[in-house]
Design a protein around this motif. Structure first.
Motif, short mmCIF file in Angstrom:
data_model
loop_
_atom_site.label_atom_id
_atom_site.label_comp_id
_atom_site.label_asym_id
_atom_site.label_seq_id
_atom_site.Cartn_x
_atom_site.Cartn_y
_atom_site.Cartn_z
N GLY B 254 -50.59 66.66 25.26
CA GLY B 254 -49.20 66.93 25.44
C GLY B 254 -48.91 67.67 26.56
O GLY B 254 -48.05 67.32 27.39
N SER B 258 -46.61 66.73 30.04
CA SER B 258 -45.49 67.24 30.41
C SER B 258 -45.95 67.86 31.83
O SER B 258 -44.94 67.63 32.97
CB SER B 258 -45.03 68.31 29.59
N MET B 373 -40.68 66.60 25.83
CA MET B 373 -41.77 67.35 25.05
C MET B 373 -41.35 68.97 24.92
O MET B 373 -41.90 69.57 24.07
CB MET B 373 -42.83 67.39 26.42
#
Lengths: 472, 458, 168
Positions: B254, B258, B373
């Motif tokens: 993740g 981002s 995010m």
């Protein structure tokens, strides 16, 4: 004063032998048309062992039946191993094509040929369906909850869906092989003055056909990728984790997918080495191919540790009773020898070998590491699946519907039948591969020819450099 | 398709040092405005220190609020740089060249700001000393090495030190370029910074080996940092939806998602603001777009595992929490936005080559990812805590205060301000790397087509 | 002795000049090349730079690991408080700070190694021309005073834009 050694003056030889496309094709046709005695022997022996394996499976089914899972642990482990190692192999070329890696070319067909093993794996998978109850009312990924929330219920789970997944995986793998080999088959038939078969009929090699072929390979590659990750994830949950009450481990499917990549690459490396050694392709498979692959193998071995540790630290830290028992069952209890062996073979040993550039930059270094990884993967599957299946036996105090594992069952030692099953099924993989290697050329003629076209050596100031074209 | 342009070195120097050698008016104005935001944020921190944590919206049971959410977010952003430059360096991807420095600098600056979050969150900033550093203040009490709250500073410290030194080492040849183009006191400063760099084959070789070596060393550190941040949550058994084994790779991927998106945003901005059209080209954001599709889809796989394993064991508490996150006001619109902005919209659009090669579209889609995010982190941290206790009368929720929001917003200005200041002092695109790329580019002819090619040494 | 720096606008001419130098009996131990960007190895027939950079991270990793081990063991034994039912010396938990220590040591030693092996900071300076960072190629060479004139002619004939000299 003595002249110092200059920085390496690259001569032509450093970049591999100077081969033309015609020479390469001639050699390939020659090799493919004559079936060596070794190849025949390999097919005969592996076919015989497969037969014995099948007989052993029949004996297991008739003596133990499908009522309890415990006797089937080694069988399940073998299926998982084939799914991981042979299933992962075609993915290697899919990934390398996606990244336009120039060194992928000798790996291509070897990697694709492993799709043939998928047929065997699918066949071996069917008996496992009889051992697993429906997903209803137990730990499952298939949204079967009938209490506490969701009322969505996916029918026929998990049997139908996982069978569908594996079948689609096998079909897409075979399709990948056929699409890639079509032009090569045409090439071979023409060179051997034989009529074209059904596969190569109509192949003329115009730009439309090439663009369809390349597009098809990308599409089928993407399908194979998603299907393999899906298969490995769901298989490891439905036919492993979910059979042990209280084992709730979200990283486990991802961990198993990573071992698929690692074992797949290891399989391809070992096969490439064997092909080079025993089929007389020393000129075409070089150190640079092993070297390039070794870096990825090193990264995947580190990933093995990372994924294992990320899961382990949570259970170790959490110390809930269910977690402690699961850790004991899988790692530090009856299967600790298996666990530590797999840990060393899949992570410690390859890491220590591949850490050194002097070992990476050889042919034996990556091959040794890959062989250890393959052995390690088999051991790892045994500790996972034999342990998971050992929970369910006659009068077992543990039920699949429990919320936690109340008891860690004893070690399930293999008997003669188990040994024959493992040996037979693994030989079956070799048998499928050797049959496929008879049907299709073991090198991707079109890809290697393309590679020869886009590389050249030119002088640059006072040195010579390899020039690599980047057509994409 | 590549759109290479061959430029003389003199022009490369002039183009890439345009801000460094002479900053335009907009630069001064932007720095001034950002400075005001930063001032507001620092004043808010001062109020917080003076009045205590009561000025924030933190209250039982939600004791981890926006500071922690934003902390994870910025740690995530910091993952772009090193991952991008290290992986691309190790794989010798040509299109890395204009992206590496900016990405690395973004790493250092965002990590710097991220590391301040837990310090501010502690309320009494100086006390971090007792909890995180192995220093016993003659009391005989030592820090608890077994706590993830100690692992975290050790990882961040290593990462910050490593990535800052990585940037500095790669800057040396470019400092020599500035040294050769300045006079007076600036010349003297850059002469000292360039440490007498001359550009001998030995120095260049070490510079290149260093790039590989440090990349290989920083990659495992970068993976460990966000993993450890995730373990701040995951090793605890008290909060539903936190005690999940997938958290470490889920957080890492993740973060990469981002972070790489942030690099795209930054590259588009650099092209617009500094006019680096010849250096940051469509092929670069196209390649980044394709990379992002792979990263985002891997992230989706981990998200699927994280979410579906919450339902795996059919525990009513966990299912109730998921219902809170997905179906209950005010979380459902946030959840929906997170899914749409974090994955569905950007990845759907990136599948089109036209979008991947459009500066405007890439700017907005990459920004969208980061909105998504950020919300993801919010949805992980707050709902879990507000339902932490088994009895519903102890449930609570959380409303951030103005002080918190000011600090968070000021943080964005802070990082952007530092980036602009960096650009004033040093080139944001590695000059020598661009020149090397030109040296190594070649063409070969296949049939009637001229194919871009690369000179390779091995 | 005379130090010389010949500045070439074209890299081809500089490469040719190094050949001329070798023909005239100067080995590549004598001359050094200055460039504004990295060139493929051997482009100017230069001596192969030998370095030991790969040793530094290993030493650093060892030092860092030892520090990490010491720190984790020492702090836990100095205040032996059982938390969360975990052993005082919990290996899985200790592994994390130890790992970070190892990596930090490796990185710090590598940085030191890069600077040392590149011979930076270079306080002595030496002949230099700002045009090097504009794409010019410099060849530095040191000869006896009496041969300086002849060498300068050779370099100029090979295409040097300018030859800088410093007597010592």
């Amino acid at each position: 004063m003595q002249r110092q050694k200059t920085a390496p003056m690259h001569d032509h030889k450093d970049f591999g032998p100077d081969i033309t496309i015609a020479e390469f094709q001639k050699k390939m046709v020659e090799k493919h048309t004559t079936m060596s005695a070794g190849h025949l022997k390999l097919m005969a022996i592996s076919g015989f062992l497969l037969l014995i394996g099948i007989i052993a499976i029949v004996i297991r089914a008739t003596t133990d039946g499908f009522e309890y899972r415990a006797p089937w642990g080694y069988y399940a482990a073998t299926v998982a191993f084939l799914l991981t190692a042979a299933g992962g192999a075609p993915l290697i070329i899919v990934a390398l094509r996606l990244t336009h890696a120039h060194w992928r070319r000798p790996f291509a067909r070897i990697s694709e040929l492993y799709a043939a093993v998928g047929i065997l794996t699918l066949g071996l998978f069917i008996p496992l369906l009889l051992l697993v109850p429906t997903a209803n009312n137990r730990f499952t990924l298939w949204f079967q909850a009938d209490n506490g929330g969701s009322s969505i219920r996916i029918p026929w789970a998990p049997h139908f869906w996982i069978t569908l997944l594996i079948s689609m995986l096998v079909v897409s793998g075979i399709a990948l092989l056929l699409v890639s080999a079509r032009s090569d088959k045409a090439n071979l038939n023409d060179n051997m003055n034989k009529p074209r078969g059904w596969l190569s009929k109509g192949w003329v090699g115009n730009s439309k056909q090439w663009s369809i072929k390349k597009g098809g390979l990308t599409f089928l590659g993407a399908c194979y990728f998603f299907l393999l990750i899906g298969t490995l994830s769901f298989f490891s949950v439905d036919f492993g984790m979910a059979l042990v009450p209280g084992w709730k481990d979200a990283i486990f499917p991802a961990f198993q997918s990573i071992t698929g990549l690692q074992a797949g690459l290891a399989t391809v490396i070992v096969t490439l080495w064997l092909v080079r050694k025993y089929c007389g392709f020393e000129d075409y498979i070089q150190m640079e191919h092993f070297w390039a692959a070794s870096k990825i193998l090193l990264a995947l071995s580190l990933m093995f540790f990372y994924f294992w540790f990320s899961g382990f630290i949570i259970f170790w830290y959490g110390r809930l009773p269910a977690e402690v028992n699961v850790l004991n069952l899988l790692m530090f209890g009856p299967y600790k020898v298996f666990f530590f062996s797999a840990f060393i073979l899949n992570f410690v040993a390859p890491f220590l070998i591949l850490l050194w550039n002097s070992a990476r930059k050889t042919m034996w270094g990556p091959t040794l590491a890959a062989s250890l990884i393959l052995i390690g993967t088999l051991i790892d599957k045994i500790r996972i699946y034999v342990a998971s299946y050992s929970v369910d036996f006659n009068n077992s105090p543990v039920s699949i519907f429990d919320h936690k594992l109340n008891l860690v069952p004893a070690f399930q030692a293999p008997d003669v039948i188990d040994v024959l099953i493992v040996l037979g099924c693994l030989s079956g993989g070799v048998f499928m591969l050797s049959v496929a290697a008879k049907l299709f050329p073991i090198f991707s003629l079109w890809e290697i020819s393309e590679g020869i076209k886009i590389r050249t050596v030119k002088p640059y100031l006072r040195t010579k450099l390899l020039i690599l074209g980047k057509p994409e | 398709m590549q759109q290479r342009v061959a430029l003389p070195h003199k022009q490369i120097n002039a183009d890439l040092l345009n801000i460094t050698l002479k900053a335009p008016l907009w630069w001064w104005i932007t720095v001034g405005v950002l400075g005001l935001f930063v001032l507001a944020a620092f004043s808010s921190v001062a109020v917080l220190v003076n009045k205590g944590l009561g000025v924030t919206g933190l209250n039982r049971p939600v004791m981890w609020g926006l500071f922690i959410v934003d902390f994870i977010f910025w740690i995530g952003i910091s993952h772009a740089g090193v991952m991008l430059s290290a992986i691309l360096r190790l794989s010798k991807a040509e299109w890395r060249r204009p992206a590496t420095r900016a990405a690395e600098v973004l790493t250092v600056l965002s990590l710097l700001w991220a590391a301040l979050h837990p310090v501010i969150h502690a309320g009494r900033l100086w006390r971090i000393m007792y909890w995180a550093f192995p220093y016993d203040f003659s009391r005989g009490i030592w820090i608890n090495i077994r706590s993830p709250l100690v692992w975290d500073p050790s990882a961040i410290f290593t990462y910050l030190t490593g990535s800052a030194l990585f940037v500095i080492v790669a800057l040396i040849p470019d400092l020599a370029v500035i040294r050769d183009r300045t006079t007076g006191i600036r010349h003297q400063i850059y002469s000292i910074l360039a440490m007498g760099w001359r550009g001998t084959p030995r120095q260049w070789k070490l510079q290149i080996v260093a790039g590989f070596l440090l990349s290989a060393l920083l990659l495992p550190v970068f993976v460990s940092v966000h993993s450890i941040v995730s373990w701040d949550f995951a090793v605890a058994i008290s909060v539903e939806a936190w005690h999940v084994t997938i958290f470490a790779p889920y957080f890492v991927i993740g973060a990469v998602h981002s972070g790489v998106s942030a690099v795209v945003t930054m590259m588009v901005l650099m092209r617009w603001l500094f006019g680096w059209h010849a250096y940051i080209r469509e092929e670069h954001i196209d390649a980044l777009g394709r990379l992002l599709i792979v990263i985002a889809t891997t992230w989706l796989y981990f998200f699927f595992l994280e979410f579906s394993f919450a339902l795996f064991s059919r525990e009513s508490q966990e299912i109730a929490l998921r219902e809170l996150q997905v179906f209950t006001w005010p979380w459902w619109p946030l959840f929906l936005t997170f899914i749409l902005a974090g994955y569905v919209i950007p990845v759907g659009l990136w599948l089109s080559k036209r979008v991947r090669r459009s500066w405007v579209m890439m700017f907005w889609t990459s920004l969208l990812v980061n909105i998504g995010m950020w919300l993801e982190r919010l949805i992980i941290v707050i709902p879990g805590l507000s339902r932490k206790t088994p009895f519903s009368f102890d449930w609570g929720t959380y409303h951030p205060s103005l002080i918190e929001v000011t600090i968070i917003v000021g943080g964005y200005a802070f990082v952007f301000l530092l980036l602009l200041l960096f650009a004033k002092a040093f080139p944001l695109i590695p000059i020598f790397d661009i020149k090397e790329g030109q040296t190594l580019s070649e063409n070969i002819k296949i049939g009637r087509r001229t194919v871009p090619a690369l000179r390779v040494e091995e | 002795m005379t130090k010389m720096l010949a500045v070439f606008k074209e890299e081809e001419k500089a490469a040719k000049a190094t050949e001329e130098l070798e023909k005239a009996g100067h080995t590549n131990e004598n001359f050094d090349i200055l460039t504004g960007s990295p060139y493929p190895e051997g482009a100017f027939g230069e001596a192969e730079p030998k370095h030991h950079l790969y040793v530094y991270p290993l030493v650093g990793a060892f030092v860092g690991f030892s520090m990490g081990l010491l720190l984790t063991i020492a702090t836990q034994s100095a205040w032996p408080l059982v938390v969360g039912g975990k052993p005082i010396l919990s290996i899985p938990a200790m592994m994390i700070p130890m790992y970070e220590g190892t990596m930090l040591g490796a990185i710090l030693f590598t940085i030191a190694g890069i600077l040392f092996e590149s011979r930076l900071p270079n306080l002595k300076g030496g002949l230099y021309d700002p045009r090097i960072t504009e794409g010019y190629v410099g060849i530095t060479i040191e000869v006896a005073k009496k041969d300086a004139g002849e060498l300068q002619k050779l370099l100029e004939k090979a295409g040097a834009e300018e030859v800088l000299r410093r007597e010592s």
